[in-house]
Design a protein around this motif. Structure first.
Motif, mmCIF file in Angstrom:
data_model
loop_
_atom_site.group_PDB
_atom_site.id
_atom_site.type_symbol
_atom_site.label_atom_id
_atom_site.label_comp_id
_atom_site.label_asym_id
_atom_site.label_seq_id
_atom_site.Cartn_x
_atom_site.Cartn_y
_atom_site.Cartn_z
ATOM 1 N N PHE A 1 0.437 -1.115 -0.054
ATOM 2 C CA PHE A 1 0.293 0.154 -0.137
ATOM 3 C C PHE A 1 0.612 1.095 0.015
ATOM 4 C CE2 PHE A 1 -3.464 -2.375 2.346
ATOM 5 C CZ PHE A 1 -4.745 -3.281 1.238
ATOM 6 N N LEU A 2 2.379 1.101 0.400
ATOM 7 C CA LEU A 2 2.791 2.153 0.645
ATOM 8 C C LEU A 2 3.865 2.194 -0.498
ATOM 9 C CD1 LEU A 2 3.533 1.993 4.251
ATOM 10 C CD2 LEU A 2 1.726 3.563 3.185
ATOM 11 N N CYS A 3 4.523 1.829 -1.682
ATOM 12 C CA CYS A 3 5.038 1.591 -1.935
ATOM 13 C C CYS A 3 5.871 2.493 -3.341
ATOM 14 C CB CYS A 3 5.213 0.382 -3.065
ATOM 15 S SG CYS A 3 3.932 0.551 -5.011
ATOM 16 N N LEU B 1 10.644 5.323 0.683
ATOM 17 C CA LEU B 1 11.474 4.469 0.621
ATOM 18 C C LEU B 1 13.077 5.034 -0.046
ATOM 19 C CD1 LEU B 1 9.166 4.831 -2.749
ATOM 20 C CD2 LEU B 1 10.338 2.529 -1.496
ATOM 21 N N VAL B 2 12.644 6.587 0.593
ATOM 22 C CA VAL B 2 14.482 7.210 0.280
ATOM 23 C C VAL B 2 15.281 7.224 1.620
ATOM 24 C CG1 VAL B 2 15.505 9.323 0.599
ATOM 25 C CG2 VAL B 2 13.920 9.076 -1.756
ATOM 26 N N ALA B 3 13.830 7.163 3.165
ATOM 27 C CA ALA B 3 14.751 6.924 4.363
ATOM 28 C C ALA B 3 14.732 5.098 4.114
ATOM 29 C CB ALA B 3 13.279 6.488 5.376
ATOM 30 N N ALA B 4 14.256 4.280 3.653
ATOM 31 C CA ALA B 4 14.789 3.080 3.814
ATOM 32 C C ALA B 4 16.137 2.689 2.596
ATOM 33 C CB ALA B 4 13.651 2.094 3.154
ATOM 34 N N ALA B 5 16.641 3.446 2.205
ATOM 35 C CA ALA B 5 17.805 3.470 0.887
ATOM 36 C C ALA B 5 18.429 3.671 1.602
ATOM 37 C CB ALA B 5 16.902 4.269 0.010
ATOM 38 N N PHE C 1 8.883 -0.037 -11.895
ATOM 39 C CA PHE C 1 10.125 1.100 -12.644
ATOM 40 C C PHE C 1 10.747 2.504 -11.122
ATOM 41 C CE2 PHE C 1 12.314 4.411 -14.680
ATOM 42 C CZ PHE C 1 13.184 3.714 -14.962
ATOM 43 N N TYR C 2 9.103 3.214 -11.013
ATOM 44 C CA TYR C 2 9.619 4.319 -10.518
ATOM 45 C C TYR C 2 9.208 4.019 -8.716
ATOM 46 C CZ TYR C 2 7.833 5.591 -14.961
ATOM 47 O OH TYR C 2 7.620 5.665 -16.569
ATOM 48 N N PRO C 3 9.343 3.446 -8.026
ATOM 49 C CA PRO C 3 9.757 2.964 -6.532
ATOM 50 C C PRO C 3 11.009 2.473 -6.946
ATOM 51 C CG PRO C 3 7.178 2.022 -7.865
ATOM 52 C CD PRO C 3 8.066 2.611 -8.648
ATOM 53 N N ALA C 4 11.237 1.394 -7.749
ATOM 54 C CA ALA C 4 12.938 1.104 -7.797
ATOM 55 C C ALA C 4 14.109 2.066 -7.847
ATOM 56 C CB ALA C 4 13.153 0.049 -8.637
ATOM 57 N N GLN C 5 12.995 3.107 -8.677
ATOM 58 C CA GLN C 5 14.089 4.294 -9.007
ATOM 59 C C GLN C 5 14.439 5.006 -8.495
ATOM 60 O OE1 GLN C 5 15.483 3.392 -12.263
ATOM 61 N NE2 GLN C 5 17.040 5.739 -12.289
ATOM 62 N N LYS C 6 13.309 5.295 -6.986
ATOM 63 C CA LYS C 6 13.435 6.462 -6.256
ATOM 64 C C LYS C 6 14.674 5.783 -5.347
ATOM 65 C CE LYS C 6 8.529 7.820 -6.513
ATOM 66 N NZ LYS C 6 7.446 7.771 -5.668
ATOM 67 N N THR D 1 21.235 0.884 -4.592
ATOM 68 C CA THR D 1 21.123 -0.253 -5.802
ATOM 69 C C THR D 1 20.434 -1.322 -5.428
ATOM 70 O OG1 THR D 1 23.327 -0.799 -6.032
ATOM 71 C CG2 THR D 1 22.899 1.055 -7.463
ATOM 72 N N GLN D 2 20.533 -2.179 -3.455
ATOM 73 C CA GLN D 2 20.164 -3.183 -3.417
ATOM 74 C C GLN D 2 18.564 -3.422 -3.734
ATOM 75 O OE1 GLN D 2 23.717 -4.270 -0.378
ATOM 76 N NE2 GLN D 2 22.546 -2.507 0.192
ATOM 77 N N VAL D 3 18.015 -3.389 -4.618
ATOM 78 C CA VAL D 3 16.665 -3.390 -4.458
ATOM 79 C C VAL D 3 16.195 -4.836 -5.169
ATOM 80 C CG1 VAL D 3 14.280 -2.600 -5.766
ATOM 81 C CG2 VAL D 3 16.509 -0.715 -4.996
ATOM 82 N N VAL D 4 15.227 -5.113 -4.263
ATOM 83 C CA VAL D 4 14.342 -6.546 -4.977
ATOM 84 C C VAL D 4 12.400 -6.310 -4.570
ATOM 85 C CG1 VAL D 4 13.534 -8.765 -4.052
ATOM 86 C CG2 VAL D 4 15.737 -7.774 -3.528
ATOM 87 N N LEU D 5 11.745 -6.347 -5.785
ATOM 88 C CA LEU D 5 10.757 -6.242 -6.136
ATOM 89 C C LEU D 5 9.868 -7.465 -5.996
ATOM 90 C CD1 LEU D 5 10.934 -4.274 -8.830
ATOM 91 C CD2 LEU D 5 11.053 -3.695 -6.721
#
Length: 290
Positions: A140-142, A148-152, A172-177, A184-188
């Motif tokens: 719901f918050l993706c 997202l930035v705080a997690a990154a 693409f856009y949530p990952a790009q944030k 760059t350590q992203v899982v979808l």
């Protein structure tokens, strides 16, 4: 290749704040090692929906560690400290942030497992990042940029669950944030879409579409069988379909599998109808590795 659980457990609680810089670097290195593993092998995110008590976490974590050692695959233990989006205000939410981190840290110290939990507000990211290896962004918050930035900025792996109202291509856009915030350590993670009231359906093409972005893609096999809000003030579902969801995801190229599990799901405090019975967990996992 050694798995993360093969390395010695580090007792963070004994080391801060005197060696904070050293152990901060160490935690980031371990996160990078874990991310490398999940890029190379099928990985499994396993655990109870919500933290009910410490004994439950130990019981499930023991089985998770056993599976990781037996099949030589990366396993990550998960549980939530706060289910902030329960259907009813009267539903159990969890032990809260501080107590939840204490409970997870005990799991890490006893079993040496990598950890995942979800966050709902930006201020939680740094605190949770001191303990866990993967921060999860709820579906719901993706699209919440600040979250997202705080997690990154924790430097930890960020698992972004695809919203029930988005396509795989939209992710693409949530990952790009996260990437543009320096991580760059992203899982979808795919978890189904809403096509009507109180039901979910999975368009497995989303897995294929998200893999095109170059990130590991995980299938949430248990939340995908939910019937949101469809059980009179709480979410229902049917765990019968979990093994089929997992096998279909494998056919579409999923890199990992998210499976919530509980020794007695019919009496669990959250998402019981969807969770795999702990004694059945290995039977779900084994065909995914054949």
């Amino acid at each position: 290749m050694k798995l993360l659980s093969d390395f010695p457990t580090f007792r963070l609680s004994d080391s801060f704040p005197t060696n904070q810089k050293y152990f901060s670097s160490l935690r980031h290195n371990l996160s990078a090692m874990l991310f490398e593993q999940i890029q190379q092998k099928p990985f499994f995110i396993l655990g109870p929906c919500v933290m009910e008590n410490q004994e439950l976490l130990y019981t499930v974590a023991e089985k998770v560690a056993e599976i990781g050692q037996k099949y030589k695959v990366p396993v990550i233990f998960k549980s939530s400290f706060d289910k902030a989006n329960r259907t009813s205000i009267h539903s159990y939410r969890g032990p809260g942030l501080e107590k939840g981190m204490e409970m997870l840290l005990k799991v890490k110290e006893r079993f040496g497992l990598p950890l995942l939990t979800d966050i709902h507000e930006s201020y939680q990211a740094a605190l949770v990042g001191e303990v866990v290896d993967i921060l999860q962004i709820p579906a719901f918050l993706c699209r919440q940029t600040d979250l997202l930035v705080a997690a990154a900025k924790t430097g930890k792996i960020v698992n972004i669950k695809k919203a029930q109202f988005l396509s795989g291509q939209d992710m693409f856009y949530p990952a790009q944030k996260v990437i543009e915030a320096g991580n760059t350590q992203v899982v979808l993670t795919e978890r189904g879409n809403m096509y009507g009231y109180n039901n979910l359906a999975v368009d497995f093409r989303n897995i294929y579409d998200m893999k095109a972005f170059g990130h590991p893609v995980c299938m949430d096999c248990t939340h995908s069988v939910q019937r949101p809000g469809g059980a009179g003030g709480k979410t229902g579902g049917d765990r019968t379909f979990v093994p089929m969801m997992a096998l279909a995801a494998k056919a579409f190229g999923a890199d990992g599998y998210f499976l919530e599990t509980h020794p007695d799901p019919d009496n669990a405090l959250s998402d019981g109808p969807n969770m795999v019975k702990l004694h059945d967990l290995e039977k779900v996992i084994a065909p995914l590795l054949s």
